[in-house]
Design a protein around this motif. Sequence first.
Motif, short mmCIF file in Angstrom:
data_model
loop_
_atom_site.label_atom_id
_atom_site.label_comp_id
_atom_site.label_asym_id
_atom_site.label_seq_id
_atom_site.Cartn_x
_atom_site.Cartn_y
_atom_site.Cartn_z
N ASP A 5 0.84 -1.19 0.00
CA ASP A 5 0.00 0.00 0.00
C ASP A 5 0.88 1.24 0.00
OD1 ASP A 5 -2.46 -1.41 0.21
OD2 ASP A 5 -2.01 -1.78 2.32
N TRP A 6 0.31 2.31 -0.51
CA TRP A 6 1.03 3.58 -0.56
C TRP A 6 1.33 4.06 0.85
CZ3 TRP A 6 3.24 5.98 -4.47
CH2 TRP A 6 3.69 7.29 -4.27
N GLU A 7 2.57 4.49 1.09
CA GLU A 7 2.96 5.04 2.38
C GLU A 7 3.67 6.35 2.13
OE1 GLU A 7 5.18 2.36 4.83
OE2 GLU A 7 3.93 0.65 4.30
N GLU A 8 3.41 7.32 2.98
CA GLU A 8 4.09 8.61 2.86
C GLU A 8 4.80 8.93 4.16
OE1 GLU A 8 1.85 11.86 1.25
OE2 GLU A 8 0.80 10.55 -0.16
N TYR A 9 5.96 9.58 4.04
CA TYR A 9 6.76 9.95 5.19
C TYR A 9 7.08 11.44 5.10
CZ TYR A 9 7.31 4.91 5.36
OH TYR A 9 7.06 3.57 5.42
N GLY A 10 7.39 12.03 6.23
CA GLY A 10 7.67 13.46 6.30
C GLY A 10 8.96 13.87 5.62
N THR A 11 9.96 12.97 5.64
CA THR A 11 11.25 13.30 5.02
C THR A 11 11.76 12.08 4.27
OG1 THR A 11 12.56 12.53 6.90
CG2 THR A 11 11.85 14.85 6.93
N LYS A 12 12.66 12.32 3.34
CA LYS A 12 13.27 11.22 2.60
C LYS A 12 14.10 10.36 3.55
CE LYS A 12 15.88 10.07 -1.57
NZ LYS A 12 16.10 8.76 -1.12
N GLU A 13 14.77 10.99 4.51
CA GLU A 13 15.57 10.24 5.48
C GLU A 13 14.70 9.26 6.27
OE1 GLU A 13 15.72 13.70 5.23
OE2 GLU A 13 17.55 13.65 4.04
N GLU A 14 13.52 9.72 6.68
CA GLU A 14 12.61 8.84 7.42
C GLU A 14 12.15 7.67 6.54
OE1 GLU A 14 8.25 9.02 9.67
OE2 GLU A 14 8.96 10.76 8.54
N ALA A 15 11.85 7.95 5.28
CA ALA A 15 11.43 6.89 4.35
C ALA A 15 12.54 5.88 4.15
CB ALA A 15 11.01 7.50 3.02
N ASP A 16 13.76 6.35 3.92
CA ASP A 16 14.89 5.45 3.72
C ASP A 16 15.14 4.60 4.95
OD1 ASP A 16 15.30 6.34 1.13
OD2 ASP A 16 16.85 7.78 1.71
N LYS A 17 15.09 5.21 6.14
CA LYS A 17 15.35 4.48 7.38
C LYS A 17 14.30 3.40 7.61
CE LYS A 17 15.86 5.06 12.35
NZ LYS A 17 15.76 5.96 13.47
N LYS A 18 13.03 3.75 7.46
CA LYS A 18 11.97 2.78 7.72
C LYS A 18 11.93 1.67 6.67
CE LYS A 18 9.06 5.53 10.65
NZ LYS A 18 7.74 6.06 10.93
N SER A 19 12.17 2.01 5.41
CA SER A 19 12.10 0.99 4.36
C SER A 19 13.29 0.03 4.41
CB SER A 19 12.00 1.63 2.98
OG SER A 19 13.16 2.36 2.68
N GLU A 20 14.45 0.50 4.88
CA GLU A 20 15.61 -0.39 4.97
C GLU A 20 15.42 -1.47 6.02
OE1 GLU A 20 19.02 2.74 3.52
OE2 GLU A 20 18.98 2.14 5.61
N GLY A 149 7.98 15.31 -3.81
CA GLY A 149 8.06 16.76 -3.88
C GLY A 149 8.50 17.31 -2.54
N GLU A 150 8.94 18.50 -2.54
CA GLU A 150 9.41 19.12 -1.30
C GLU A 150 8.30 19.98 -0.71
OE1 GLU A 150 13.13 19.96 -0.59
OE2 GLU A 150 13.98 18.71 -2.15
#
Length: 155
Positions: A5-20, A149-150
């Motif tokens: 499912d689509w997930e959105e995060y506040g920052t790219k760093e947060e997305a990278d950390k959680k997905s890893e 997007g930013e």
Amino acid sequence: MQLPDWEEYGTKEEADKKSENRMVSALLAADAIFLLYEGTVQKILPEQQERYQFSYLCEEAYERLGPPLSPEDIDKLIEKGRLEEVIFSPRYMLTEDDYVEFHGDLSEVYKELEKRRKPRYRLPEHLAGRETVLGYLFESIWYQTELLGEVVHGS
């Protein structure tokens, strides 16, 4: 990130950390892909080709890699203090150029795999329901996060 499912995060760093920290596996069966993700299962059908893509190692990559290292080979490299030097050498580093896209749907990929080896993995009953689902398990699949997007904060 969309998996399953689509997930959105506040920052790219947060997305990278959680997905890893997430393990994603896939069972390729004759008539579907079962995506196993954090205790959930998503069924992807052959006609949903926008949801999946297959690739395989090209012949040049196989030739460069050579035969797999045996436990004895690894022991000898450890004794000589050369294991890291060998496994991190350019010979063993794969890049996206080492892969070729397979043009076909999941049922065609299943047939190609079945020519080489019979399916060995059974989807657990609590996930498969009443039917027996046999297939090929891929315990580590590639996925990515994407920056959409930013966010600009005004005063």
